[in-house]
Design a protein around this motif. Structure first.
Motif, PDB file in Angstrom:
ATOM      1  N   GLY A  11       0.060   8.372  -3.670  1.00  0.00           N
ATOM      2  CA  GLY A  11       1.299   8.060  -4.360  1.00  0.00           C
ATOM      3  C   GLY A  11       2.555   8.534  -3.644  1.00  0.00           C
ATOM      4  N   LEU A  12       2.448   8.684  -2.324  1.00  0.00           N
ATOM      5  CA  LEU A  12       3.593   9.163  -1.533  1.00  0.00           C
ATOM      6  C   LEU A  12       4.242   8.007  -0.762  1.00  0.00           C
TER       7      LEU A  12
ATOM      8  N   GLY B 205      10.807  12.521   6.290  1.00  0.00           N
ATOM      9  CA  GLY B 205      11.285  12.572   7.666  1.00  0.00           C
ATOM     10  C   GLY B 205      10.172  12.518   8.694  1.00  0.00           C
ATOM     11  N   GLN B 206       8.968  12.928   8.303  1.00  0.00           N
ATOM     12  CA  GLN B 206       7.837  12.950   9.232  1.00  0.00           C
ATOM     13  C   GLN B 206       6.805  11.877   8.919  1.00  0.00           C
ATOM     14  N   ARG B 207       7.159  10.943   8.042  1.00  0.00           N
ATOM     15  CA  ARG B 207       6.173   9.985   7.544  1.00  0.00           C
ATOM     16  C   ARG B 207       5.478   9.213   8.664  1.00  0.00           C
ATOM     17  N   LYS B 208       6.215   8.794   9.647  1.00  0.00           N
ATOM     18  CA  LYS B 208       5.623   7.988  10.719  1.00  0.00           C
ATOM     19  C   LYS B 208       4.534   8.750  11.451  1.00  0.00           C
ATOM     20  N   ILE B 209       4.824   9.992  11.849  1.00  0.00           N
ATOM     21  CA  ILE B 209       3.842  10.763  12.592  1.00  0.00           C
ATOM     22  C   ILE B 209       2.703  11.213  11.687  1.00  0.00           C
ATOM     23  N   LEU B 210       3.007  11.491  10.413  1.00  0.00           N
ATOM     24  CA  LEU B 210       1.960  11.889   9.471  1.00  0.00           C
ATOM     25  C   LEU B 210       0.946  10.759   9.282  1.00  0.00           C
ATOM     26  N   ASN B 211       1.432   9.535   9.192  1.00  0.00           N
ATOM     27  CA  ASN B 211       0.537   8.397   9.012  1.00  0.00           C
ATOM     28  C   ASN B 211      -0.339   8.155  10.237  1.00  0.00           C
ATOM     29  N   ILE B 212       0.096   8.631  11.379  1.00  0.00           N
ATOM     30  CA  ILE B 212      -0.714   8.489  12.587  1.00  0.00           C
ATOM     31  C   ILE B 212      -1.769   9.592  12.674  1.00  0.00           C
ATOM     32  N   LEU B 213      -1.377  10.813  12.367  1.00  0.00           N
ATOM     33  CA  LEU B 213      -2.242  11.956  12.648  1.00  0.00           C
ATOM     34  C   LEU B 213      -3.039  12.474  11.458  1.00  0.00           C
ATOM     35  N   CYS B 214      -2.593  12.212  10.240  1.00  0.00           N
ATOM     36  CA  CYS B 214      -3.294  12.752   9.072  1.00  0.00           C
ATOM     37  C   CYS B 214      -4.594  12.000   8.778  1.00  0.00           C
ATOM     38  N   ASP B 215      -5.553  12.722   8.215  1.00  0.00           N
ATOM     39  CA  ASP B 215      -6.838  12.128   7.841  1.00  0.00           C
ATOM     40  C   ASP B 215      -7.213  12.575   6.434  1.00  0.00           C
TER      41      ASP B 215
ATOM     42  N   SER C  38      -3.883   2.715  18.021  1.00  0.00           N
ATOM     43  CA  SER C  38      -4.495   1.856  17.005  1.00  0.00           C
ATOM     44  C   SER C  38      -3.430   1.280  16.065  1.00  0.00           C
ATOM     45  N   PRO C  39      -3.765   0.173  15.368  1.00  0.00           N
ATOM     46  CA  PRO C  39      -2.842  -0.364  14.362  1.00  0.00           C
ATOM     47  C   PRO C  39      -2.522   0.697  13.318  1.00  0.00           C
ATOM     48  N   LYS C  40      -1.260   0.799  12.948  1.00  0.00           N
ATOM     49  CA  LYS C  40      -0.833   1.858  12.041  1.00  0.00           C
ATOM     50  C   LYS C  40      -1.177   1.525  10.592  1.00  0.00           C
ATOM     51  N   GLN C  41      -1.623   2.561   9.866  1.00  0.00           N
ATOM     52  CA  GLN C  41      -1.921   2.432   8.439  1.00  0.00           C
ATOM     53  C   GLN C  41      -1.119   3.466   7.678  1.00  0.00           C
TER      54      GLN C  41
ATOM     55  N   LEU D  69      -0.786  18.403  -0.584  1.00  0.00           N
ATOM     56  CA  LEU D  69      -0.027  17.623  -1.562  1.00  0.00           C
ATOM     57  C   LEU D  69       0.950  18.497  -2.342  1.00  0.00           C
ATOM     58  N   ARG D  70       0.562  19.735  -2.632  1.00  0.00           N
ATOM     59  CA  ARG D  70       1.494  20.658  -3.289  1.00  0.00           C
ATOM     60  C   ARG D  70       2.681  20.943  -2.391  1.00  0.00           C
ATOM     61  N   GLU D  71       2.417  21.122  -1.119  1.00  0.00           N
ATOM     62  CA  GLU D  71       3.495  21.331  -0.163  1.00  0.00           C
ATOM     63  C   GLU D  71       4.417  20.114  -0.113  1.00  0.00           C
ATOM     64  N   ALA D  72       3.820  18.934  -0.133  1.00  0.00           N
ATOM     65  CA  ALA D  72       4.608  17.701  -0.082  1.00  0.00           C
ATOM     66  C   ALA D  72       5.506  17.562  -1.304  1.00  0.00           C
ATOM     67  N   ALA D  73       5.010  18.005  -2.450  1.00  0.00           N
ATOM     68  CA  ALA D  73       5.800  17.920  -3.675  1.00  0.00           C
ATOM     69  C   ALA D  73       6.999  18.869  -3.632  1.00  0.00           C
ATOM     70  N   VAL D  74       6.839  20.005  -2.942  1.00  0.00           N
ATOM     71  CA  VAL D  74       7.918  20.973  -2.826  1.00  0.00           C
ATOM     72  C   VAL D  74       8.995  20.490  -1.867  1.00  0.00           C
ATOM     73  N   ALA D  75       8.604  19.775  -0.830  1.00  0.00           N
ATOM     74  CA  ALA D  75       9.553  19.336   0.205  1.00  0.00           C
ATOM     75  C   ALA D  75       9.376  17.850   0.506  1.00  0.00           C
ATOM     76  N   PRO D  76       9.713  16.976  -0.457  1.00  0.00           N
ATOM     77  CA  PRO D  76       9.533  15.540  -0.233  1.00  0.00           C
ATOM     78  C   PRO D  76      10.357  15.008   0.936  1.00  0.00           C
ATOM     79  N   GLU D  77      11.510  15.648   1.183  1.00  0.00           N
ATOM     80  CA  GLU D  77      12.344  15.185   2.297  1.00  0.00           C
ATOM     81  C   GLU D  77      11.655  15.451   3.628  1.00  0.00           C
ATOM     82  N   GLN D  78      10.864  16.503   3.707  1.00  0.00           N
ATOM     83  CA  GLN D  78      10.128  16.808   4.930  1.00  0.00           C
ATOM     84  C   GLN D  78       9.065  15.748   5.183  1.00  0.00           C
ATOM     85  N   VAL D  79       8.377  15.333   4.117  1.00  0.00           N
ATOM     86  CA  VAL D  79       7.371  14.280   4.243  1.00  0.00           C
ATOM     87  C   VAL D  79       8.032  12.968   4.657  1.00  0.00           C
TER      88      VAL D  79
END
Length: 264
Positions: free
Chosen positions: A263-264, A206-216, A253-256, A194-204
Motif C-alpha cells: 500500500g505504498l 524520495g528513494q522509491r526508484k532505487i527501493l523498487n530495484i533493490l528491495c525484496d 531487468s524490467p522494473k517492478q 514498514l514501520r520505518e516507512a510510516a514514520v518517514a514517508p517522504e524518505q520512501v
C-alpha cells in the motif's frame, strides 16, 4: 533432521527462515520478546512443519544473557540438542541522522544488535563445544559491508561491528566442532521496514526508484538463505542474497513496483 534456534523469529526474515526450516523437516525454536508474540508465531508456523518437525517457542530478551542461556537449555530439554543457532534478533531505526537519533533508539540498536548477537554466540559456542558440534549463523544487515547509507549511521555501525565480531569468532573456534558463518539477507520489506516507512514517508518517496530495484520480499529470499545454510560445510561461510551479480541483474531487468503490495 536438524534442530534450529532462531532469535527474533516471530516476524520478519527470522520468521521467514523458521517457516522454511520447518517446511524442510527441521524442528525450530522461535523466539521473541513476549510470550504472546511467540505463541502467535508458533501457532501460525505449526502447519508448515513436515516430517515430524516441531515448531516450539520461548520468550527471550536477547540482551539478558541469563535468558539466552535459558533459551539454549529449553531447546536442549525439548529437542535433545541444538544443531544450528541463528542470531537474527535486531532493531533498526533508520529515519534520522546520527545527531538526531534519540538515546532510546541508540540503546535499542546497540543492545539488541550487538549484545544480543554476542550473548547468543557465547551461549551457543559453549553449548556446542560441550555437545561436540554445531553451527552458528549471525544475520548482518545494511552497513555490515562498510558502505555509508543515509540515516543508517548508528544501525550500520552495529552491523559493521558484528561483521568483525563474527570473523573473530570464526578464528577462535577454528579446529573445533563449531562452525560459524554470517548471513546478509539484503534489503527486505519487513514489518520493521514498514514501520520505518510510516514514520518517514517522504524518505520512501524520495528513494522509491532505487527501493523498487533493490528491495525484496521475505518469502522470496528466505528459501534461498535456508538452502545455503543447510548446505554449508565450512566455518567462515558468508551467505549473501544481494550479491554484486544479483544487484546488476536487478538494474538491468524490467522494473517492478514492489512497494504496491504494501500500500505504498
Amino acid at each position: 533432521m536438524s534442530n534450529v534456534v532462531i532469535t527474533g523469529s516471530t516476524k520478519g526474515i527470522g520468521n521467514g527462515l523458521a517457516r522454511e526450516f520447518l517446511r524442510r523437516g527441521h524442528s525450530v525454536v522461535v523466539t521473541g520478546r513476549t510470550s504472546q508474540a511467540v505463541d502467535e508465531a508458533v501457532g501460525k508456523l505449526g502447519p508448515d512443519a513436515t516430517g515430524g518437525a516441531l515448531a516450539l517457542g520461548r520468550a527471550t530478551d536477547v540482551t539478558d544473557v541469563e535468558q539466552v542461556q535459558a533459551l539454549w537449555d529449553h531447546a536442549v530439554a525439548e529437542l535433545g540438542r541444538v544443531d544450528l543457532w541463528v542470531n537474527n534478533a535486531g532493531v533498526a531505526n533508520t529515519t534520522a541522522a546520527i545527531v538526531d537519533t534519540t538515546p532510546e533508539d541508540v540503546r535499542g540498536m546497540v543492545s539488541t544488535n550487538m549484545l544480543g548477537t554476542i550473548f547468543g554466540s557465547q551461549v551457543a559456542v559453549r553449548g556446542m563445544l560441550a555437545q561436540g558440534a554445531g553451527q552458528i549463523f549471525n544475520v548482518l544487515g545494511g552497513g555490515s559491508d562498510g558502505r555509508i547509507r543515509p540515516n543508517m549511521g548508528v544501525y550500520a555501525a552495529t552491523k559493521r561491528g558484528l561483521d568483525m565480531f563474527t570473523r573473530a569468532l570464526v578464528k577462535e573456534t577454528k579446529d573445533t566442532g563449531v562452525r560459524v558463518g554470517q548471513v546478509r539477507p539484503g534489503m527486505l520489506i519487513t514489518d520493521g521496514w514498514l514501520r520505518e516507512a510510516a514514520v518517514a514517508p517522504e524518505q520512501v518517496s524520495g528513494q522509491r526508484k532505487i527501493l523498487n530495484i533493490l528491495c525484496d520480499h521475505v518469502d522470496d529470499v528466505a528459501p534461498y538463505l535456508v538452502e545455503k545454510m543447510l548446505a554449508s560445510t565450512r566455518s567462515g561461510e558468508e551467505i549473501a542474497w544481494l550479491t554484486n551479480g544479483r544487484m546488476m541483474r536487478k538494474f538491468l531487468s524490467p522494473k517492478q513496483d514492489v512497494l504496491t503490495r504494501y500500500g505504498l
